[in-house]
Structure formats: C-alpha cells, structure tokens
Design a protein around this motif. Structure first.
Motif, PDB file in Angstrom:
ATOM      1  N   VAL A  48     -40.113  -7.574  50.661  1.00 56.22           N
ATOM      2  CA  VAL A  48     -39.258  -7.490  49.466  1.00 56.22           C
ATOM      3  C   VAL A  48     -39.024  -8.884  48.897  1.00 56.22           C
ATOM      4  O   VAL A  48     -39.159  -9.111  47.687  1.00 56.22           O
ATOM      5  N   ALA A  49     -38.694  -9.833  49.772  1.00 54.74           N
ATOM      6  CA  ALA A  49     -38.484 -11.209  49.316  1.00 54.74           C
ATOM      7  C   ALA A  49     -39.770 -11.770  48.710  1.00 54.74           C
ATOM      8  O   ALA A  49     -39.734 -12.461  47.683  1.00 54.74           O
ATOM      9  N   SER A  50     -40.896 -11.471  49.329  1.00 50.28           N
ATOM     10  CA  SER A  50     -42.185 -11.953  48.816  1.00 50.28           C
ATOM     11  C   SER A  50     -42.477 -11.386  47.436  1.00 50.28           C
ATOM     12  O   SER A  50     -42.998 -12.093  46.567  1.00 50.28           O
ATOM     13  N   ASN A  51     -42.152 -10.119  47.221  1.00 47.44           N
ATOM     14  CA  ASN A  51     -42.373  -9.516  45.903  1.00 47.44           C
ATOM     15  C   ASN A  51     -41.547 -10.207  44.830  1.00 47.44           C
ATOM     16  O   ASN A  51     -42.037 -10.453  43.725  1.00 47.44           O
ATOM     17  N   TYR A  52     -40.288 -10.509  45.136  1.00 49.01           N
ATOM     18  CA  TYR A  52     -39.442 -11.200  44.155  1.00 49.01           C
ATOM     19  C   TYR A  52     -39.987 -12.592  43.843  1.00 49.01           C
ATOM     20  O   TYR A  52     -40.054 -13.001  42.684  1.00 49.01           O
ATOM     21  N   ILE A  53     -40.372 -13.321  44.881  1.00 48.13           N
ATOM     22  CA  ILE A  53     -40.894 -14.670  44.684  1.00 48.13           C
ATOM     23  C   ILE A  53     -42.196 -14.626  43.893  1.00 48.13           C
ATOM     24  O   ILE A  53     -42.389 -15.404  42.948  1.00 48.13           O
ATOM     25  N   ASN A  54     -43.089 -13.719  44.252  1.00 51.61           N
ATOM     26  CA  ASN A  54     -44.375 -13.639  43.565  1.00 51.61           C
ATOM     27  C   ASN A  54     -44.225 -13.203  42.116  1.00 51.61           C
ATOM     28  O   ASN A  54     -44.964 -13.675  41.253  1.00 51.61           O
ATOM     29  N   THR A  55     -43.278 -12.327  41.835  1.00 49.80           N
ATOM     30  CA  THR A  55     -43.024 -11.941  40.444  1.00 49.80           C
ATOM     31  C   THR A  55     -42.555 -13.147  39.650  1.00 49.80           C
ATOM     32  O   THR A  55     -43.022 -13.381  38.523  1.00 49.80           O
ATOM     33  N   GLY A  56     -41.654 -13.925  40.228  1.00 53.48           N
ATOM     34  CA  GLY A  56     -41.197 -15.147  39.560  1.00 53.48           C
ATOM     35  C   GLY A  56     -42.322 -16.150  39.354  1.00 53.48           C
ATOM     36  O   GLY A  56     -42.429 -16.778  38.289  1.00 53.48           O
ATOM     37  N   ILE A  58     -45.540 -15.477  39.046  1.00 55.16           N
ATOM     38  CA  ILE A  58     -46.439 -14.978  38.001  1.00 55.16           C
ATOM     39  C   ILE A  58     -45.842 -15.212  36.617  1.00 55.16           C
ATOM     40  O   ILE A  58     -46.547 -15.607  35.685  1.00 55.16           O
ATOM     41  N   ILE A  59     -44.541 -15.004  36.474  1.00 56.42           N
ATOM     42  CA  ILE A  59     -43.884 -15.236  35.171  1.00 56.42           C
ATOM     43  C   ILE A  59     -43.941 -16.710  34.798  1.00 56.42           C
ATOM     44  O   ILE A  59     -44.277 -17.067  33.660  1.00 56.42           O
ATOM     45  N   ILE A  60     -43.633 -17.589  35.753  1.00 56.60           N
ATOM     46  CA  ILE A  60     -43.702 -19.029  35.480  1.00 56.60           C
ATOM     47  C   ILE A  60     -45.127 -19.443  35.129  1.00 56.60           C
ATOM     48  O   ILE A  60     -45.360 -20.195  34.180  1.00 56.60           O
ATOM     49  N   LEU A  61     -46.082 -18.934  35.890  1.00 52.71           N
ATOM     50  CA  LEU A  61     -47.483 -19.264  35.642  1.00 52.71           C
ATOM     51  C   LEU A  61     -47.953 -18.730  34.295  1.00 52.71           C
ATOM     52  O   LEU A  61     -48.743 -19.374  33.609  1.00 52.71           O
ATOM     53  N   PHE A  62     -47.449 -17.586  33.894  1.00 51.32           N
ATOM     54  CA  PHE A  62     -47.832 -17.011  32.603  1.00 51.32           C
ATOM     55  C   PHE A  62     -47.390 -17.907  31.449  1.00 51.32           C
ATOM     56  O   PHE A  62     -48.112 -18.077  30.465  1.00 51.32           O
ATOM     57  N   PHE A  63     -46.189 -18.500  31.577  1.00 51.96           N
ATOM     58  CA  PHE A  63     -45.683 -19.331  30.491  1.00 51.96           C
ATOM     59  C   PHE A  63     -46.204 -20.767  30.528  1.00 51.96           C
ATOM     60  O   PHE A  63     -46.452 -21.372  29.488  1.00 51.96           O
ATOM     61  N   PHE A  64     -46.359 -21.334  31.718  1.00 51.12           N
ATOM     62  CA  PHE A  64     -46.695 -22.754  31.805  1.00 51.12           C
ATOM     63  C   PHE A  64     -48.124 -23.057  32.241  1.00 51.12           C
ATOM     64  O   PHE A  64     -48.575 -24.183  32.078  1.00 51.12           O
ATOM     65  N   GLY A  65     -48.811 -22.092  32.817  1.00 50.41           N
ATOM     66  CA  GLY A  65     -50.162 -22.370  33.288  1.00 50.41           C
ATOM     67  C   GLY A  65     -51.084 -21.189  33.121  1.00 50.41           C
ATOM     68  O   GLY A  65     -51.806 -20.836  34.046  1.00 50.41           O
ATOM     69  N   ARG A  66     -51.027 -20.577  31.965  1.00 45.22           N
ATOM     70  CA  ARG A  66     -51.796 -19.359  31.722  1.00 45.22           C
ATOM     71  C   ARG A  66     -53.286 -19.548  31.988  1.00 45.22           C
ATOM     72  O   ARG A  66     -53.963 -18.643  32.443  1.00 45.22           O
ATOM     73  N   ASN A  70     -56.286 -16.220  37.216  1.00 50.44           N
ATOM     74  CA  ASN A  70     -57.617 -15.666  37.372  1.00 50.44           C
ATOM     75  C   ASN A  70     -57.505 -14.459  38.293  1.00 50.44           C
ATOM     76  O   ASN A  70     -56.413 -14.121  38.763  1.00 50.44           O
ATOM     77  N   VAL A  71     -58.597 -13.820  38.574  1.00 49.39           N
ATOM     78  CA  VAL A  71     -58.572 -12.628  39.416  1.00 49.39           C
ATOM     79  C   VAL A  71     -58.069 -12.954  40.824  1.00 49.39           C
ATOM     80  O   VAL A  71     -57.373 -12.156  41.442  1.00 49.39           O
ATOM     81  N   GLY A  72     -58.397 -14.133  41.330  1.00 48.27           N
ATOM     82  CA  GLY A  72     -57.932 -14.526  42.661  1.00 48.27           C
ATOM     83  C   GLY A  72     -56.421 -14.644  42.736  1.00 48.27           C
ATOM     84  O   GLY A  72     -55.810 -14.319  43.762  1.00 48.27           O
ATOM     85  N   THR A  73     -55.813 -15.101  41.675  1.00 47.17           N
ATOM     86  CA  THR A  73     -54.350 -15.194  41.616  1.00 47.17           C
ATOM     87  C   THR A  73     -53.736 -13.816  41.759  1.00 47.17           C
ATOM     88  O   THR A  73     -52.789 -13.619  42.519  1.00 47.17           O
ATOM     89  N   LEU A  74     -54.272 -12.862  41.044  1.00 46.77           N
ATOM     90  CA  LEU A  74     -53.729 -11.510  41.078  1.00 46.77           C
ATOM     91  C   LEU A  74     -54.044 -10.805  42.397  1.00 46.77           C
ATOM     92  O   LEU A  74     -53.212 -10.050  42.905  1.00 46.77           O
ATOM     93  N   ILE A  75     -55.226 -11.066  42.968  1.00 45.24           N
ATOM     94  CA  ILE A  75     -55.573 -10.449  44.260  1.00 45.24           C
ATOM     95  C   ILE A  75     -54.612 -10.914  45.343  1.00 45.24           C
ATOM     96  O   ILE A  75     -54.247 -10.152  46.233  1.00 45.24           O
ATOM     97  N   TYR A  76     -54.165 -12.162  45.270  1.00 45.23           N
ATOM     98  CA  TYR A  76     -53.268 -12.694  46.297  1.00 45.23           C
ATOM     99  C   TYR A  76     -51.808 -12.346  46.015  1.00 45.23           C
ATOM    100  O   TYR A  76     -51.095 -11.860  46.900  1.00 45.23           O
ATOM    101  N   LEU A  77     -51.328 -12.596  44.821  1.00 44.25           N
ATOM    102  CA  LEU A  77     -49.899 -12.484  44.543  1.00 44.25           C
ATOM    103  C   LEU A  77     -49.395 -11.053  44.392  1.00 44.25           C
ATOM    104  O   LEU A  77     -48.286 -10.745  44.814  1.00 44.25           O
ATOM    105  N   VAL A  78     -50.176 -10.190  43.790  1.00 39.18           N
ATOM    106  CA  VAL A  78     -49.679  -8.841  43.502  1.00 39.18           C
ATOM    107  C   VAL A  78     -49.480  -7.996  44.772  1.00 39.18           C
ATOM    108  O   VAL A  78     -48.399  -7.460  44.985  1.00 39.18           O
TER     109      VAL A  78
END
Length: 111
Positions: A48-56, A58-66, A70-78
């Motif tokens: 649960v904690a990992s899901n919250y951190i990973n969601t945050g 992904i949001i930070i990465l979407f705004f500052f490092g879009r 890549n696919v590897g980011t999503l395979i690991y974080l999601v």
C-alpha cells in the motif's frame, strides 16, 4: 516484456519476504519501508505504501520529466505495490507464525 514483469515480480516477492522477516531490504525497499513505518502501517501493508509512493513519483515524473517515461518505467512502478502485496500474502501462507525471530527466542540461540 514478459521477462521484465516476471523479474519485477520476483524482486517484489523478495522485498516482501525480507520486510516481513524484518531482516532488511534493498536500498529502494528501505525507502518504501521507511515511509510505511512513518505512516504507521503494518509490515504486510508495504504494498500500500509502495503504491502511494509510486503514484506520486509518476505524477512528478509526468510534470517534470515526461521525456524519461518509457515502458520500463511503467513495468516497474505500476505493478510494484501489487506484487509486494502478493509477496506479503505468500509469506503469511508459507511461514505461518514461524519466523526466524521466533526460532531464535524458542531455542535461545545466540543468548
């Protein structure tokens, strides 16, 4: 891509087992475990904690490092938190109340 998902699954199960046995984690797992402990969640709620951190993240990465997403980011974080939750469940199924600490206390090893 399937081998990457299997690899992430195995890493997450290992992190969950190490977390539940309280033997320590890898450097990334320590960050998740520290935030889990600061939020006063149980060891089984590391996913649960990992899901919250990973969601945050992904949001930070979407705004500052879009451009770094890549696919590897999503395979690991999601699936990371979900796989850790599966690993925590598997730990409770396989090691029902028999942790290393209970054996040490039962047999008075190292004391």
């Amino acid at each position: 891509m399937a081998t990457a998902i299997i690899g992430v699954f195995l890493v997450c199960v290992g992190v969950a087992i190490n977390n539940n046995t309280q033997l320590g984690n890898d450097p990334v797992g320590i960050i998740y475990d520290g935030i889990r402990q600061a939020a006063q969640l149980s060891h089984a709620q590391l996913g649960v904690a990992s899901n919250y951190i990973n969601t945050g993240l992904i949001i930070i990465l979407f705004f500052f490092g879009r451009k770094y997403i890549n696919v590897g980011t999503l395979i690991y974080l999601v699936p990371y938190g979900f796989f850790i939750s599966i690993g925590s469940y598997l730990y409770t199924v396989v090691f029902v109340g028999n942790t290393l600490c209970s054996y040490v206390n039962k047999w008075h090893i190292f004391f």
